[in-house]
Scaffold this motif. Structure first.
Motif, PDB file in Angstrom:
ATOM      1  N   GLU A 195     194.002 163.372  -0.204  1.00 35.33           N
ATOM      2  CA  GLU A 195     192.842 163.385   0.613  1.00 35.33           C
ATOM      3  C   GLU A 195     192.555 162.727   2.453  1.00 35.33           C
ATOM      4  OE1 GLU A 195     189.771 160.235  -0.630  1.00 35.33           O
ATOM      5  OE2 GLU A 195     189.392 161.325  -3.076  1.00 35.33           O
ATOM      6  N   MET A 196     194.059 162.448   2.474  1.00 32.53           N
ATOM      7  CA  MET A 196     194.269 162.235   3.707  1.00 32.53           C
ATOM      8  C   MET A 196     194.190 163.262   5.206  1.00 32.53           C
ATOM      9  SD  MET A 196     197.147 160.227   5.765  1.00 32.53           S
ATOM     10  CE  MET A 196     198.711 161.212   5.426  1.00 32.53           C
ATOM     11  N   LEU A 197     195.097 164.482   3.777  1.00 30.51           N
ATOM     12  CA  LEU A 197     196.211 165.574   4.510  1.00 30.51           C
ATOM     13  C   LEU A 197     194.416 166.709   3.935  1.00 30.51           C
ATOM     14  CD1 LEU A 197     198.877 165.699   2.890  1.00 30.51           C
ATOM     15  CD2 LEU A 197     198.416 165.775   5.354  1.00 30.51           C
ATOM     16  N   GLY A 198     193.411 166.258   3.429  1.00 31.60           N
ATOM     17  CA  GLY A 198     192.601 167.487   3.080  1.00 31.60           C
ATOM     18  C   GLY A 198     192.505 168.126   1.967  1.00 31.60           C
ATOM     19  N   LEU A 199     193.490 168.435   1.220  1.00 30.38           N
ATOM     20  CA  LEU A 199     193.898 169.287   0.278  1.00 30.38           C
ATOM     21  C   LEU A 199     193.018 169.277  -0.687  1.00 30.38           C
ATOM     22  CD1 LEU A 199     197.854 168.779   0.206  1.00 30.38           C
ATOM     23  CD2 LEU A 199     196.297 170.904   1.495  1.00 30.38           C
ATOM     24  N   PRO A 200     192.136 169.960  -1.909  1.00 30.08           N
ATOM     25  CA  PRO A 200     192.068 169.357  -2.812  1.00 30.08           C
ATOM     26  C   PRO A 200     192.788 169.722  -3.662  1.00 30.08           C
ATOM     27  CG  PRO A 200     191.552 171.881  -1.838  1.00 30.08           C
ATOM     28  CD  PRO A 200     192.198 170.970  -1.459  1.00 30.08           C
ATOM     29  N   TYR A 201     191.931 168.613  -5.126  1.00 26.63           N
ATOM     30  CA  TYR A 201     193.135 168.325  -6.207  1.00 26.63           C
ATOM     31  C   TYR A 201     191.605 167.965  -6.838  1.00 26.63           C
ATOM     32  CZ  TYR A 201     191.905 163.849  -4.916  1.00 26.63           C
ATOM     33  OH  TYR A 201     191.008 162.660  -4.897  1.00 26.63           O
ATOM     34  N   THR A 202     192.613 168.406  -8.432  1.00 23.40           N
ATOM     35  CA  THR A 202     192.153 167.666  -9.462  1.00 23.40           C
ATOM     36  C   THR A 202     192.188 165.856  -9.875  1.00 23.40           C
ATOM     37  OG1 THR A 202     193.969 167.974 -11.204  1.00 23.40           O
ATOM     38  CG2 THR A 202     192.474 170.291 -10.917  1.00 23.40           C
ATOM     39  N   GLY A 203     191.436 165.792 -10.642  1.00 21.32           N
ATOM     40  CA  GLY A 203     191.567 164.530 -11.666  1.00 21.32           C
ATOM     41  C   GLY A 203     191.321 163.582 -11.034  1.00 21.32           C
ATOM     42  N   SER A 204     190.933 161.788 -11.189  1.00 17.74           N
ATOM     43  CA  SER A 204     190.596 160.952 -10.232  1.00 17.74           C
ATOM     44  C   SER A 204     191.084 160.209  -9.467  1.00 17.74           C
ATOM     45  CB  SER A 204     190.784 159.645 -11.180  1.00 17.74           C
ATOM     46  OG  SER A 204     190.408 159.617 -12.552  1.00 17.74           O
ATOM     47  N   PRO A 209     208.311 161.084  -2.788  1.00 17.83           N
ATOM     48  CA  PRO A 209     208.325 161.073  -1.070  1.00 17.83           C
ATOM     49  C   PRO A 209     209.271 162.126   0.185  1.00 17.83           C
ATOM     50  CG  PRO A 209     208.273 158.692  -1.470  1.00 17.83           C
ATOM     51  CD  PRO A 209     208.251 159.809  -2.625  1.00 17.83           C
ATOM     52  N   GLU A 210     210.336 162.322  -1.045  1.00 20.00           N
ATOM     53  CA  GLU A 210     211.403 162.903   0.207  1.00 20.00           C
ATOM     54  C   GLU A 210     210.742 164.458  -0.298  1.00 20.00           C
ATOM     55  OE1 GLU A 210     213.437 158.578  -1.281  1.00 20.00           O
ATOM     56  OE2 GLU A 210     212.051 160.397  -2.083  1.00 20.00           O
ATOM     57  N   VAL A 211     210.485 164.450  -1.606  1.00 25.48           N
ATOM     58  CA  VAL A 211     209.710 166.210  -1.773  1.00 25.48           C
ATOM     59  C   VAL A 211     208.441 166.359  -1.305  1.00 25.48           C
ATOM     60  CG1 VAL A 211     209.946 167.982  -2.939  1.00 25.48           C
ATOM     61  CG2 VAL A 211     211.490 165.894  -3.573  1.00 25.48           C
ATOM     62  N   ALA A 212     207.892 165.946  -1.844  1.00 29.96           N
ATOM     63  CA  ALA A 212     206.658 166.324  -1.602  1.00 29.96           C
ATOM     64  C   ALA A 212     205.284 165.733  -0.239  1.00 29.96           C
ATOM     65  CB  ALA A 212     205.103 165.060  -2.562  1.00 29.96           C
ATOM     66  N   LEU A 216     204.367 169.463   0.650  1.00 29.79           N
ATOM     67  CA  LEU A 216     202.201 169.154   1.065  1.00 29.79           C
ATOM     68  C   LEU A 216     201.532 169.371   2.956  1.00 29.79           C
ATOM     69  CD1 LEU A 216     201.470 166.189  -1.388  1.00 29.79           C
ATOM     70  CD2 LEU A 216     201.200 168.593  -1.600  1.00 29.79           C
ATOM     71  N   GLN A 217     202.492 168.926   3.369  1.00 28.30           N
ATOM     72  CA  GLN A 217     201.642 169.058   4.451  1.00 28.30           C
ATOM     73  C   GLN A 217     202.579 170.024   5.479  1.00 28.30           C
ATOM     74  OE1 GLN A 217     204.416 165.259   6.564  1.00 28.30           O
ATOM     75  NE2 GLN A 217     202.243 165.018   7.489  1.00 28.30           N
ATOM     76  N   ASN A 218     203.752 170.500   5.049  1.00 24.22           N
ATOM     77  CA  ASN A 218     204.714 172.255   5.694  1.00 24.22           C
ATOM     78  C   ASN A 218     203.753 173.676   4.658  1.00 24.22           C
ATOM     79  OD1 ASN A 218     205.144 170.868   7.555  1.00 24.22           O
ATOM     80  ND2 ASN A 218     207.508 170.447   5.896  1.00 24.22           N
ATOM     81  N   GLU A 219     203.307 173.290   3.475  1.00 21.15           N
ATOM     82  CA  GLU A 219     203.008 174.690   2.935  1.00 21.15           C
ATOM     83  C   GLU A 219     201.742 174.846   2.067  1.00 21.15           C
ATOM     84  OE1 GLU A 219     205.464 175.074  -0.173  1.00 21.15           O
ATOM     85  OE2 GLU A 219     207.065 173.879   0.008  1.00 21.15           O
ATOM     86  N   ARG A 220     201.098 176.457   2.181  1.00 22.76           N
ATOM     87  CA  ARG A 220     199.161 175.910   2.105  1.00 22.76           C
ATOM     88  C   ARG A 220     199.057 176.329   0.724  1.00 22.76           C
ATOM     89  NH1 ARG A 220     195.065 177.712   1.504  1.00 22.76           N
ATOM     90  NH2 ARG A 220     194.120 179.035   2.118  1.00 22.76           N
ATOM     91  N   PHE A 221     198.904 174.996  -0.102  1.00 25.23           N
ATOM     92  CA  PHE A 221     198.200 175.564  -1.196  1.00 25.23           C
ATOM     93  C   PHE A 221     196.534 175.354  -1.358  1.00 25.23           C
ATOM     94  CE2 PHE A 221     202.093 173.361  -1.172  1.00 25.23           C
ATOM     95  CZ  PHE A 221     202.456 174.131  -1.987  1.00 25.23           C
ATOM     96  N   ASP A 222     196.148 175.924  -2.216  1.00 23.92           N
ATOM     97  CA  ASP A 222     194.655 176.165  -2.429  1.00 23.92           C
ATOM     98  C   ASP A 222     193.660 174.968  -3.393  1.00 23.92           C
ATOM     99  OD1 ASP A 222     193.865 178.535  -1.143  1.00 23.92           O
ATOM    100  OD2 ASP A 222     195.303 179.773  -2.921  1.00 23.92           O
ATOM    101  N   ILE A 223     194.509 174.838  -4.102  1.00 29.15           N
ATOM    102  CA  ILE A 223     194.106 172.870  -5.000  1.00 29.15           C
ATOM    103  C   ILE A 223     195.502 172.622  -4.931  1.00 29.15           C
ATOM    104  CG2 ILE A 223     193.963 174.843  -6.894  1.00 29.15           C
ATOM    105  CD1 ILE A 223     191.206 172.648  -7.291  1.00 29.15           C
ATOM    106  N   ILE A 224     195.670 171.330  -5.461  1.00 27.46           N
ATOM    107  CA  ILE A 224     196.400 170.657  -6.168  1.00 27.46           C
ATOM    108  C   ILE A 224     196.370 169.983  -6.977  1.00 27.46           C
ATOM    109  CG2 ILE A 224     198.547 168.678  -6.400  1.00 27.46           C
ATOM    110  CD1 ILE A 224     198.803 170.663  -3.747  1.00 27.46           C
ATOM    111  N   PHE A 225     196.971 171.082  -8.131  1.00 23.17           N
ATOM    112  CA  PHE A 225     196.531 170.179  -9.812  1.00 23.17           C
ATOM    113  C   PHE A 225     197.622 168.931  -9.907  1.00 23.17           C
ATOM    114  CE2 PHE A 225     197.070 170.132 -14.713  1.00 23.17           C
ATOM    115  CZ  PHE A 225     195.993 170.504 -14.218  1.00 23.17           C
TER     116      PHE A 225
END
Length: 194
Positions: A114-123, A78-81, A85-94
């Motif tokens: 999902e809450m942040l609206g970031l696309p990601y891989t996996g289930s 939590p302290e890092v991620a 995730l909130q402050n940097e721009r990523f096109d997708i999270i693996f």
């Protein structure tokens, strides 16, 4: 394309004393506060599902092998991620994060993504939460007619197998309800009598 590689990175040696492991993860207070209280055996289980730095680097290198892709590793604590995730721009999270605490820990970061609206891989979070709970998974499989061995859950001292699982025949396997990667499973988990 900027890819965030979300992963739990195993400390260099999870068999070290809890004080040494705690020091290696000191910047992650949520991890350190738990690690300080555990024995070497419990520490091995705590970090069993986390990936070695070499594994995370190999995944990063494979993803970055495409010339238009840059990959940033995001430690899934939590302290890092959360900040990244909130402050940097990523096109997708693996996502290869295992999470840390709780019976639905593998679902925590997908739910945040999902809450942040970031696309990601996996289930997604629901699939991961159900899959980590062996009883719920077996109930769903059984409901859909998929064969699975009989089971029961126990959260107290049992005097005999017959009282909790009538007709059960030894040998049996006793394992934690909400763990993965054989976490908490030992030779003593294979039982041949009450």
């Amino acid at each position: 394309m900027r890819v965030g590689l979300l992963a739990n990175i195993k400390p260099p040696d999870a068999a070290l004393s809890s004080r040494l492991v705690s020091a290696t993860v000191a910047s992650h207070s949520s991890v350190a506060s738990v690690a300080e209280q555990l024995s070497a055996s419990q520490l091995q289980d705590l970090f069993a599902e986390w990936d070695a730095p070499e594994t995370v680097n190999a995944v990063r290198d494979a993803l970055a092998s495409h010339p238009d892709v840059t990959v940033d590793i995001i430690e899934a604590v939590p302290e890092v991620a959360l900040a990244r995730l909130q402050n940097e721009r990523f096109d997708i999270i693996f996502n290869i994060a295992e999470g840390f605490l709780g019976s639905a820990r593998e679902a925590q970061f997908p739910a945040v993504l999902e809450m942040l609206g970031l696309p990601y891989t996996g289930s997604g979070p629901l699939t991961l939460a159900i899959a980590l709970d062996k009883a719920r998974t077996k109930e769903i499989l059984s409901y859909h007619g998929i064969p699975t061995p009989r089971f029961t859950t126990v959260n107290h001292t049992v005097l005999s197998v017959e009282t909790i699982l009538p007709g059960a025949v030894f040998p049996l396997v006793v394992k934690p309800l909400s763990e993965g990667s054989s976490k908490g499973v030992r030779n003593s988990s294979f039982v041949t009598n009450d």
